[in-house]
Design a protein around this motif. Structure first.
Motif, PDB file in Angstrom:
ATOM      1  N   PHE A  57     -19.119 -33.050   0.964  1.00 41.63           N
ATOM      2  CA  PHE A  57     -20.097 -33.798   0.475  1.00 41.63           C
ATOM      3  C   PHE A  57     -19.776 -34.862   0.950  1.00 41.63           C
ATOM      4  CE2 PHE A  57     -22.268 -31.280  -3.099  1.00 41.63           C
ATOM      5  CZ  PHE A  57     -22.460 -30.370  -2.168  1.00 41.63           C
ATOM      6  N   LEU A  58     -20.284 -35.907   1.798  1.00 40.24           N
ATOM      7  CA  LEU A  58     -20.498 -37.520   2.588  1.00 40.24           C
ATOM      8  C   LEU A  58     -21.296 -38.196   0.935  1.00 40.24           C
ATOM      9  CD1 LEU A  58     -19.855 -39.166   4.225  1.00 40.24           C
ATOM     10  CD2 LEU A  58     -21.858 -39.026   5.119  1.00 40.24           C
ATOM     11  N   ILE A  59     -20.655 -38.795   0.307  1.00 39.57           N
ATOM     12  CA  ILE A  59     -21.010 -39.559  -0.965  1.00 39.57           C
ATOM     13  C   ILE A  59     -21.727 -40.755  -1.106  1.00 39.57           C
ATOM     14  CG2 ILE A  59     -20.767 -40.526  -3.463  1.00 39.57           C
ATOM     15  CD1 ILE A  59     -20.612 -37.427  -2.650  1.00 39.57           C
ATOM     16  N   GLU A  60     -23.201 -41.287  -0.760  1.00 42.09           N
ATOM     17  CA  GLU A  60     -23.217 -42.541  -0.667  1.00 42.09           C
ATOM     18  C   GLU A  60     -23.183 -43.482  -1.746  1.00 42.09           C
ATOM     19  OE1 GLU A  60     -26.305 -43.795   2.207  1.00 42.09           O
ATOM     20  OE2 GLU A  60     -27.329 -44.385   0.302  1.00 42.09           O
ATOM     21  N   VAL A  61     -22.515 -44.426  -1.414  1.00 44.25           N
ATOM     22  CA  VAL A  61     -22.054 -45.467  -2.853  1.00 44.25           C
ATOM     23  C   VAL A  61     -22.136 -46.823  -2.579  1.00 44.25           C
ATOM     24  CG1 VAL A  61     -20.159 -46.415  -4.957  1.00 44.25           C
ATOM     25  CG2 VAL A  61     -20.448 -44.112  -3.780  1.00 44.25           C
ATOM     26  N   ASP A  62     -22.692 -47.867  -3.872  1.00 45.01           N
ATOM     27  CA  ASP A  62     -23.883 -49.808  -3.262  1.00 45.01           C
ATOM     28  C   ASP A  62     -22.360 -50.188  -3.127  1.00 45.01           C
ATOM     29  OD1 ASP A  62     -24.351 -51.668  -4.069  1.00 45.01           O
ATOM     30  OD2 ASP A  62     -25.841 -51.216  -5.495  1.00 45.01           O
ATOM     31  N   ALA A  63     -21.495 -50.636  -2.283  1.00 42.64           N
ATOM     32  CA  ALA A  63     -20.712 -51.087  -2.069  1.00 42.64           C
ATOM     33  C   ALA A  63     -20.670 -52.563  -3.495  1.00 42.64           C
ATOM     34  CB  ALA A  63     -20.307 -51.523  -1.098  1.00 42.64           C
ATOM     35  N   ASP A  64     -21.717 -52.605  -3.551  1.00 45.10           N
ATOM     36  CA  ASP A  64     -21.868 -54.414  -4.502  1.00 45.10           C
ATOM     37  C   ASP A  64     -21.813 -53.679  -6.151  1.00 45.10           C
ATOM     38  OD1 ASP A  64     -22.605 -55.900  -2.820  1.00 45.10           O
ATOM     39  OD2 ASP A  64     -24.279 -56.088  -3.131  1.00 45.10           O
ATOM     40  N   ALA A  65     -22.039 -52.376  -6.487  1.00 47.52           N
ATOM     41  CA  ALA A  65     -21.913 -52.317  -7.193  1.00 47.52           C
ATOM     42  C   ALA A  65     -20.759 -51.905  -8.890  1.00 47.52           C
ATOM     43  CB  ALA A  65     -23.259 -51.050  -8.132  1.00 47.52           C
ATOM     44  N   LEU A  66     -19.609 -52.083  -7.012  1.00 45.97           N
ATOM     45  CA  LEU A  66     -18.230 -51.953  -8.039  1.00 45.97           C
ATOM     46  C   LEU A  66     -17.682 -53.002  -7.822  1.00 45.97           C
ATOM     47  CD1 LEU A  66     -17.266 -48.602  -5.131  1.00 45.97           C
ATOM     48  CD2 LEU A  66     -18.264 -48.543  -7.728  1.00 45.97           C
ATOM     49  N   GLY A  67     -18.192 -54.377  -7.794  1.00 43.96           N
ATOM     50  CA  GLY A  67     -17.713 -55.016  -8.523  1.00 43.96           C
ATOM     51  C   GLY A  67     -15.937 -55.032  -8.027  1.00 43.96           C
ATOM     52  N   GLU A  68     -14.896 -56.300  -8.107  1.00 38.57           N
ATOM     53  CA  GLU A  68     -13.393 -57.053  -7.782  1.00 38.57           C
ATOM     54  C   GLU A  68     -12.995 -56.023  -7.899  1.00 38.57           C
ATOM     55  OE1 GLU A  68     -12.356 -60.228 -10.178  1.00 38.57           O
ATOM     56  OE2 GLU A  68     -14.261 -61.159 -10.217  1.00 38.57           O
ATOM     57  N   ARG A  69     -12.919 -53.946  -8.234  1.00 39.72           N
ATOM     58  CA  ARG A  69     -11.833 -53.339  -8.093  1.00 39.72           C
ATOM     59  C   ARG A  69     -11.917 -52.899  -6.590  1.00 39.72           C
ATOM     60  NH1 ARG A  69     -13.779 -48.976 -11.323  1.00 39.72           N
ATOM     61  NH2 ARG A  69     -15.995 -49.412 -10.547  1.00 39.72           N
ATOM     62  N   LEU A  70     -13.471 -52.794  -6.152  1.00 39.34           N
ATOM     63  CA  LEU A  70     -13.462 -52.942  -4.667  1.00 39.34           C
ATOM     64  C   LEU A  70     -12.469 -53.857  -4.015  1.00 39.34           C
ATOM     65  CD1 LEU A  70     -14.467 -51.083  -2.509  1.00 39.34           C
ATOM     66  CD2 LEU A  70     -16.759 -52.055  -2.000  1.00 39.34           C
ATOM     67  N   ARG A  71     -11.860 -53.337  -3.130  1.00 38.59           N
ATOM     68  CA  ARG A  71     -11.168 -53.626  -2.050  1.00 38.59           C
ATOM     69  C   ARG A  71     -11.490 -53.466  -0.346  1.00 38.59           C
ATOM     70  NH1 ARG A  71      -6.042 -54.327  -5.573  1.00 38.59           N
ATOM     71  NH2 ARG A  71      -6.618 -55.252  -7.721  1.00 38.59           N
TER      72      ARG A  71
END
Length: 114
Positions: A57-71
């Motif tokens: 599967f290819l999972i599409e994710v809203d990057a903004d929803a991940l907050g500061e944990r996304l680098r």
């Protein structure tokens, strides 16, 4: 809303749906973060790490929803890749797409939103 993408096995995704959270693959656990790709990076990620694999599967994710944990960190070819430090809350998921394998081992990559 910027999007990022995760390729994973159907079985791993079904487990995430049962648990309500995606904790990543064995490679993610080893590296200490969940590996994602931008829309422009998905095809090369599929070729390099998932060549010949079926049931993905290819999972599409809203990057903004991940907050500061996304680098965004340097990785393959000195490009910036999105890395999530922590679990993926399924509320951030916008789509789950079937990543079909071709006979030659490559995958049909759908048109993706950046």
């Amino acid at each position: 809303m910027p999007k990022i993408y995760k390729i994973c096995s159907a079985s791993a995704w079904h487990e995430a749906e049962r648990e309500g959270v995606f904790r990543g693959s064995a490679d993610d656990a080893r590296d200490g973060f969940i590996h994602f790709s931008s829309a422009a990076q998905v095809a090369e990620t599929a070729r390099k790490h998932f060549f010949g694999e079926r049931g993905l599967f290819l999972i599409e994710v809203d990057a903004d929803a991940l907050g500061e944990r996304l680098r965004w960190e340097r990785s393959r070819n000195d490009e910036l890749f999105p890395h999530l430090y922590g679990e993926l809350d399924l509320d951030a998921v916008r789509a789950v797409l079937n990543l079909r394998a071709r006979a030659d081992g490559t995958h049909d990559i759908p048109e993706l939103a950046p």
